[in-house]
Structure formats: C-alpha cells, structure tokens
Design a protein around this motif. Structure first.
Motif, short mmCIF file in Angstrom:
data_model
loop_
_atom_site.label_atom_id
_atom_site.label_comp_id
_atom_site.label_asym_id
_atom_site.label_seq_id
_atom_site.Cartn_x
_atom_site.Cartn_y
_atom_site.Cartn_z
N ARG A 18 51.69 2.57 -25.68
CA ARG A 18 51.07 1.39 -24.45
C ARG A 18 49.61 0.99 -25.23
O ARG A 18 48.91 1.74 -25.43
CB ARG A 18 51.07 1.92 -23.36
CG ARG A 18 50.54 1.04 -22.25
CD ARG A 18 50.67 1.62 -20.91
NE ARG A 18 50.53 0.60 -20.11
CZ ARG A 18 50.68 0.78 -18.64
NH1 ARG A 18 50.80 2.02 -18.02
NH2 ARG A 18 50.63 -0.25 -17.61
N ILE A 20 45.88 -0.21 -24.05
CA ILE A 20 45.18 -0.33 -22.85
C ILE A 20 43.69 -0.66 -23.16
O ILE A 20 43.39 -0.38 -24.31
CB ILE A 20 45.14 1.41 -22.31
CG1 ILE A 20 46.35 1.84 -21.93
CG2 ILE A 20 44.20 1.30 -21.09
CD1 ILE A 20 46.45 3.32 -21.79
N LYS A 21 43.17 -1.60 -22.50
CA LYS A 21 42.04 -2.09 -22.54
C LYS A 21 40.82 -1.20 -22.73
O LYS A 21 40.95 -0.03 -22.25
CB LYS A 21 41.51 -3.28 -21.74
CG LYS A 21 42.57 -4.44 -21.60
CD LYS A 21 42.15 -5.25 -20.52
CE LYS A 21 42.81 -6.61 -20.55
NZ LYS A 21 42.43 -7.48 -19.46
N ASP A 22 40.05 -1.30 -23.76
CA ASP A 22 38.83 -0.48 -23.90
C ASP A 22 38.27 -0.07 -22.35
O ASP A 22 38.01 -1.16 -21.49
CB ASP A 22 37.68 -0.87 -24.89
CG ASP A 22 38.18 -0.98 -26.18
OD1 ASP A 22 39.03 -0.23 -26.53
OD2 ASP A 22 37.57 -1.74 -26.88
N GLY A 23 37.71 1.30 -22.36
CA GLY A 23 37.21 1.56 -21.02
C GLY A 23 38.16 1.97 -19.87
O GLY A 23 37.89 2.21 -18.93
N LYS A 24 39.43 1.50 -19.94
CA LYS A 24 40.26 1.58 -19.02
C LYS A 24 41.22 2.98 -19.14
O LYS A 24 41.54 3.43 -20.34
CB LYS A 24 41.31 0.48 -19.05
CG LYS A 24 42.42 0.42 -17.77
CD LYS A 24 42.91 -0.86 -17.70
CE LYS A 24 43.89 -0.78 -16.28
NZ LYS A 24 44.81 -1.92 -16.16
N GLU A 25 41.31 3.68 -18.25
CA GLU A 25 42.17 4.80 -18.04
C GLU A 25 43.59 4.70 -18.19
O GLU A 25 44.10 3.81 -17.65
CB GLU A 25 41.85 5.76 -16.84
CG GLU A 25 40.21 6.29 -16.76
CD GLU A 25 40.02 7.08 -17.85
OE1 GLU A 25 40.52 8.05 -18.29
OE2 GLU A 25 38.85 6.90 -18.48
N PRO A 26 44.38 5.48 -18.71
CA PRO A 26 45.71 5.57 -19.03
C PRO A 26 46.31 5.36 -17.40
O PRO A 26 45.90 6.27 -16.40
CB PRO A 26 46.46 6.71 -19.70
CG PRO A 26 45.11 7.10 -20.32
CD PRO A 26 43.85 6.79 -19.53
N GLU A 27 47.38 4.72 -17.05
CA GLU A 27 47.87 4.57 -15.82
C GLU A 27 49.04 5.22 -15.63
O GLU A 27 49.90 5.37 -16.61
CB GLU A 27 47.89 3.29 -15.21
CG GLU A 27 46.63 2.50 -15.17
CD GLU A 27 46.59 1.10 -14.80
OE1 GLU A 27 47.59 0.48 -14.87
OE2 GLU A 27 45.70 0.51 -14.18
N TRP A 29 52.89 5.05 -15.42
CA TRP A 29 54.00 4.16 -16.09
C TRP A 29 55.45 4.48 -15.92
O TRP A 29 55.77 6.01 -15.87
CB TRP A 29 53.60 4.26 -17.77
CG TRP A 29 54.14 3.03 -18.37
CD1 TRP A 29 54.39 1.88 -18.04
CD2 TRP A 29 54.28 2.82 -19.88
NE1 TRP A 29 54.71 0.96 -19.03
CE2 TRP A 29 54.49 1.80 -20.17
CE3 TRP A 29 53.70 3.79 -20.80
CZ2 TRP A 29 54.75 1.02 -21.65
CZ3 TRP A 29 53.98 3.33 -22.13
CH2 TRP A 29 54.50 2.24 -22.46
#
Length: 113
Positions: A18, A20-27, A29
């Motif tokens: 997956r 994921i944008k920089d700075g975003k935590e894994p969500e 899924w």
C-alpha cells in the motif's frame, strides 16, 4: 502490510503493498479472507490492523514494513489470530519475569544481497 494467514494446512505469511503519503500512519485495511483460508467466499471480508512498523531493510529509503493482526469486520480477533490471546496473557502477567526465552532468527544483507 504483513500478516499470518489461515492455519490449514499450516500458517504462512501473507503481504500486500500500500502506498501511504509521507507523514501518514498506516491505517486499518481490509482483504479478501477467502483467498487466505480465513473466511468463506460468501462472507470473505477480513481486517488488517497495524500493530508494528519498521523501516524496510531490503527496499530502504522511506519504505516501511507494517506488521498486522487479522480481525473480523466487527474488530474482534479473527479465530486464527493467536497474537490477541498472547497479548492478553502478557498484559495480565506484566509484573512477572518470564522463565523462558523467545528465539528469533535474522538474515543479514550486504549490498542488496
């Protein structure tokens, strides 16, 4: 996202990628549990809940490995999720010292090999 799939004939590791944008935590899924022997085809949705992440030692850069536990769609542990039970025991007896050791094996890479 990395997880352990259904236990027949034995548990194996599964993964899916997956971005994921920089700075975003894994969500959280989802995935189709019928392909991993974790759900029937008529009700195949399963949930991946991230529990640990680490830098990817193979791809390097900003790539990360996300270790997950499998849950049902109501966010209760999947029947094959033994991590949930182990976590409960570890929390219940956190004030005690274990009388066993956990062995881990590692593979080292040099110059991408």
């Amino acid at each position: 996202y990395i997880w352990i799939h259904g236990t027949e004939p034995e548990p194996l590791m599964r993964s899916k990628t997956r971005i994921i944008k920089d700075g975003k935590e894994p969500e959280i899924w989802g995935f189709d549990g019928s392909s991993t022997n974790q759900a029937p085809g008529s009700n195949s949705d399963c949930v991946l809940r991230p529990v640990f992440e680490t830098p990817d030692p193979i791809r390097g850069g900003d790539n990360r490995l996300v270790l997950c536990e499998v849950q049902l769609t109501d966010f209760t542990p999947h029947p094959t999720n033994t991590r949930a039970a182990a976590l409960g025991v570890a929390e219940r007896y956190a004030d005690m010292s274990p009388m066993f050791g956990i062995e881990q094996e590692y593979t080292f890479f040099k110059d991408g090999r």
